[in-house]
Design a protein around this motif. Structure first.
Motif, PDB file in Angstrom:
ATOM      1  N   PRO A 126     -49.633  -5.000  17.373  1.00  0.00           N
ATOM      2  CA  PRO A 126     -48.855  -5.163  17.043  1.00  0.00           C
ATOM      3  C   PRO A 126     -47.281  -5.698  17.932  1.00  0.00           C
ATOM      4  N   ALA A 127     -47.230  -7.352  17.898  1.00  0.00           N
ATOM      5  CA  ALA A 127     -46.713  -7.956  19.311  1.00  0.00           C
ATOM      6  C   ALA A 127     -45.329  -7.921  19.032  1.00  0.00           C
ATOM      7  N   ASN A 128     -44.428  -6.613  19.918  1.00  0.00           N
ATOM      8  CA  ASN A 128     -43.577  -6.848  20.344  1.00  0.00           C
ATOM      9  C   ASN A 128     -42.722  -7.785  20.471  1.00  0.00           C
ATOM     10  N   SER A 129     -41.511  -7.812  19.571  1.00  0.00           N
ATOM     11  CA  SER A 129     -40.690  -9.785  19.788  1.00  0.00           C
ATOM     12  C   SER A 129     -39.196  -9.243  20.926  1.00  0.00           C
ATOM     13  N   VAL A 130     -40.281  -9.569  22.039  1.00  0.00           N
ATOM     14  CA  VAL A 130     -39.514  -9.731  23.409  1.00  0.00           C
ATOM     15  C   VAL A 130     -38.134 -10.546  23.230  1.00  0.00           C
ATOM     16  N   ALA A 131     -38.303 -11.484  22.164  1.00  0.00           N
ATOM     17  CA  ALA A 131     -37.324 -12.425  22.376  1.00  0.00           C
ATOM     18  C   ALA A 131     -36.016 -11.798  21.856  1.00  0.00           C
ATOM     19  N   TRP A 132     -35.584 -10.823  20.723  1.00  0.00           N
ATOM     20  CA  TRP A 132     -34.688 -10.280  20.674  1.00  0.00           C
ATOM     21  C   TRP A 132     -34.251  -9.426  21.568  1.00  0.00           C
ATOM     22  N   TYR A 133     -34.952  -8.481  22.453  1.00  0.00           N
ATOM     23  CA  TYR A 133     -33.792  -8.185  23.592  1.00  0.00           C
ATOM     24  C   TYR A 133     -33.877  -9.085  24.345  1.00  0.00           C
ATOM     25  N   VAL A 134     -34.164 -10.255  24.459  1.00  0.00           N
ATOM     26  CA  VAL A 134     -33.347 -10.963  26.624  1.00  0.00           C
ATOM     27  C   VAL A 134     -32.488 -11.442  25.349  1.00  0.00           C
ATOM     28  N   VAL A 135     -32.074 -11.892  23.794  1.00  0.00           N
ATOM     29  CA  VAL A 135     -31.035 -12.615  23.675  1.00  0.00           C
ATOM     30  C   VAL A 135     -30.237 -11.144  23.887  1.00  0.00           C
ATOM     31  N   SER A 136     -30.641 -10.159  23.472  1.00  0.00           N
ATOM     32  CA  SER A 136     -29.579  -8.918  23.293  1.00  0.00           C
ATOM     33  C   SER A 136     -28.947  -9.123  24.339  1.00  0.00           C
ATOM     34  N   VAL A 190     -29.944  -0.677  25.037  1.00  0.00           N
ATOM     35  CA  VAL A 190     -30.998  -2.477  24.327  1.00  0.00           C
ATOM     36  C   VAL A 190     -32.394  -1.717  25.305  1.00  0.00           C
ATOM     37  N   ALA A 191     -32.282  -1.138  26.369  1.00  0.00           N
ATOM     38  CA  ALA A 191     -34.021  -1.092  26.916  1.00  0.00           C
ATOM     39  C   ALA A 191     -33.652   0.536  26.061  1.00  0.00           C
ATOM     40  N   VAL A 192     -33.346   1.647  26.089  1.00  0.00           N
ATOM     41  CA  VAL A 192     -34.028   2.549  24.843  1.00  0.00           C
ATOM     42  C   VAL A 192     -34.736   2.211  23.746  1.00  0.00           C
ATOM     43  N   VAL A 193     -34.058   0.783  22.884  1.00  0.00           N
ATOM     44  CA  VAL A 193     -34.478   1.130  21.691  1.00  0.00           C
ATOM     45  C   VAL A 193     -36.028   0.280  21.847  1.00  0.00           C
ATOM     46  N   ALA A 194     -35.663  -0.735  22.764  1.00  0.00           N
ATOM     47  CA  ALA A 194     -36.897  -1.315  23.591  1.00  0.00           C
ATOM     48  C   ALA A 194     -38.148  -0.314  23.450  1.00  0.00           C
ATOM     49  N   TRP A 195     -37.924   0.643  24.511  1.00  0.00           N
ATOM     50  CA  TRP A 195     -38.639   1.561  24.714  1.00  0.00           C
ATOM     51  C   TRP A 195     -38.964   2.097  24.089  1.00  0.00           C
ATOM     52  N   CYS A 196     -38.379   2.954  22.281  1.00  0.00           N
ATOM     53  CA  CYS A 196     -38.434   3.901  21.661  1.00  0.00           C
ATOM     54  C   CYS A 196     -39.471   2.505  20.869  1.00  0.00           C
ATOM     55  N   ALA A 197     -39.420   1.305  20.054  1.00  0.00           N
ATOM     56  CA  ALA A 197     -40.220  -0.068  19.595  1.00  0.00           C
ATOM     57  C   ALA A 197     -41.458   0.421  20.437  1.00  0.00           C
ATOM     58  N   ARG A 198     -42.568   0.411  21.890  1.00  0.00           N
ATOM     59  CA  ARG A 198     -43.358   0.409  21.954  1.00  0.00           C
ATOM     60  C   ARG A 198     -44.320   1.696  21.992  1.00  0.00           C
ATOM     61  N   VAL A 199     -42.911   3.134  22.540  1.00  0.00           N
ATOM     62  CA  VAL A 199     -43.994   4.134  22.751  1.00  0.00           C
ATOM     63  C   VAL A 199     -44.321   4.256  21.112  1.00  0.00           C
ATOM     64  N   THR A 200     -43.717   4.000  20.039  1.00  0.00           N
ATOM     65  CA  THR A 200     -43.325   4.128  18.363  1.00  0.00           C
ATOM     66  C   THR A 200     -45.067   3.526  17.965  1.00  0.00           C
ATOM     67  N   ARG A 201     -44.848   2.120  18.572  1.00  0.00           N
ATOM     68  CA  ARG A 201     -45.698   1.350  17.976  1.00  0.00           C
ATOM     69  C   ARG A 201     -47.062   2.234  18.368  1.00  0.00           C
ATOM     70  N   MET A 232     -36.633  -3.245  15.013  1.00  0.00           N
ATOM     71  CA  MET A 232     -35.584  -2.489  16.377  1.00  0.00           C
ATOM     72  C   MET A 232     -35.630  -4.034  16.999  1.00  0.00           C
ATOM     73  N   GLY A 233     -35.963  -4.630  17.384  1.00  0.00           N
ATOM     74  CA  GLY A 233     -34.995  -6.197  17.609  1.00  0.00           C
ATOM     75  C   GLY A 233     -34.126  -6.486  16.919  1.00  0.00           C
ATOM     76  N   PRO A 234     -34.192  -6.505  16.406  1.00  0.00           N
ATOM     77  CA  PRO A 234     -32.523  -6.765  15.115  1.00  0.00           C
ATOM     78  C   PRO A 234     -31.646  -5.688  16.071  1.00  0.00           C
TER      79      PRO A 234
END
Length: 359
Positions: A126-136, A190-201, A232-234
């Protein structure tokens, strides 16, 4: 606090539904036993414990508020939530015992063909929703710039903490570093959430179990990984919005602003968690299991999971492993880093309890 207690209770209640069905209450069972009466009875008992625990916790917090005790002892609602958490862990340990006993007596795994992981030739990640993290990140940066431009208008001492009623109960000397501290914490989270999303996936997709039907297991695991990534993005944006609000709250004089900001951010975060839980339950029901197993069962590795919750395996070099209860990843507490993090978590829990008691 009451809403958080309800969400916690519902999360506990939903744990069996969003976990692998061959791991009821963290106990390994063959695929043909997932609907065994002892399994269903234990899950019903667990559901009852969760609902009763949540109801008692909500009633206790409501009484603390209505009696005015929480105004003078604001840490007591936190103690109630910690008691709810501890009671849930104790109930989990007890209600799973009948499954373990019947499995042992009847030899559920005797003569069973087992295999740990399914072989996946090609899996679409699954592709990571980078836009959510950029906006954050942009939201936090804009809030930080805005506050720095209004630096002279900030009060000194600077409010850094607000109670549930919106009144300030913590101050610090005004300085650029102190002003920007919420932005730094927000960016880190925000960095931790993005990392967790990637590792979990990655961990979920790469460690798909066989579970008696590898095709179903692969489809379910991949879809769960996609859902978690999207959720995780929202969640990162909600976290960013919360800390952006902390940045600008010192510029807002009325305490009602802080009260509303706290209420809105907590409500949105809780709703996001409930949405993710509901979607995970929907997915587990969507991918139905065949009546008879078509592949090997996953192995009986209960001895590696303390209470069905904590993975302890010194022979496993992996630090992160798929969760046994729920969806996501968990620490290997047999790993040196896992043991160090366990000590840190325990110390943090003790400090939290102490703060709640003394508050």
């Amino acid at each position: 606090m009451i809403l958080m207690t309800v969400v916690l209770g519902l999360a506990f209640w939903a744990t069996p539904a969003i976990s692998r069905d061959t791991l009821p209450l963290g106990v390994s069972v063959p695929a043909e036993r997932v609907r065994d009466p002892v399994v269903l009875r234990a899950i019903r008992t667990w559901h009852g414990c969760c609902l009763v625990g949540a109801a008692v916790a909500v009633a206790a917090i409501a009484l603390l508020h209505l009696s005015g005790i929480s105004a003078s002892r604001p840490g007591l609602p936190g103690i109630v939530m910690l008691a709810q958490l501890g009671t849930a862990f104790a109930s989990w340990t007890v209600v799973r015992l009948p499954i373990i006993e019947v499995k042992r007596q009847e030899g559920w795994y005797k003569g069973k063909r087992v295999r740990k992981l399914a072989t996946i030739a090609a899996t679409e990640e699954p592709a990571n929703s980078v836009a959510w993290y950029v906006v954050s990140v942009l939201l936090l940066l804009v809030a930080a710039v805005f506050v720095l431009l209004r630096y002279d208008a900030l009060p000194d001492p600077l409010p850094i903490h607000w109670g549930a009623d919106g009144t300030v109960d913590g101050w610090a000397r005004r300085s650029p570093l102190q002003v920007l501290l919420p932005a730094a914490i927000g960016l880190g989270l925000v960095a931790v959430v993005a990392w967790c999303a990637r590792v979990t996936r990655l961990r979920l997709v790469q460690t798909t179990p066989v579970d008696g039907d590898r095709g179903r297991a692969q489809r379910l695991t991949t879809t769960q990984a996609l859902l978690i990534t999207r959720a995780m993005g929202p969640l990162a944006l909600a976290t960013s919005t919360s800390f952006a609000g902390i940045l600008v709250l010192p510029l807002m004089k009325p305490p009602t602003a802080a009260r509303w900001w706290l209420a809105v951010t907590v409500t949105v975060t809780c709703l996001l968690i409930l949405w993710m839980i509901a979607d995970l339950i929907r997915l587990s029901r969507r991918f139905t299991r065949r009546l008879m197993p078509v592949d090997a069962d996953s192995p009986d590795d209960d001895e590696l999971w303390l209470g069905g919750l904590f993975y302890v395996n010194r022979a496993d070099p992996s630090l992160l492993v798929p969760k046994r209860a729920g969806v996501g990843v968990d620490l290997n507490y047999g790993h040196p880093v896992g043991r160090a993090l366990a000590v840190f978590i325990l110390i943090d829990l003790i400090i939290t309890v102490g703060v709640c008691i003394l508050a």
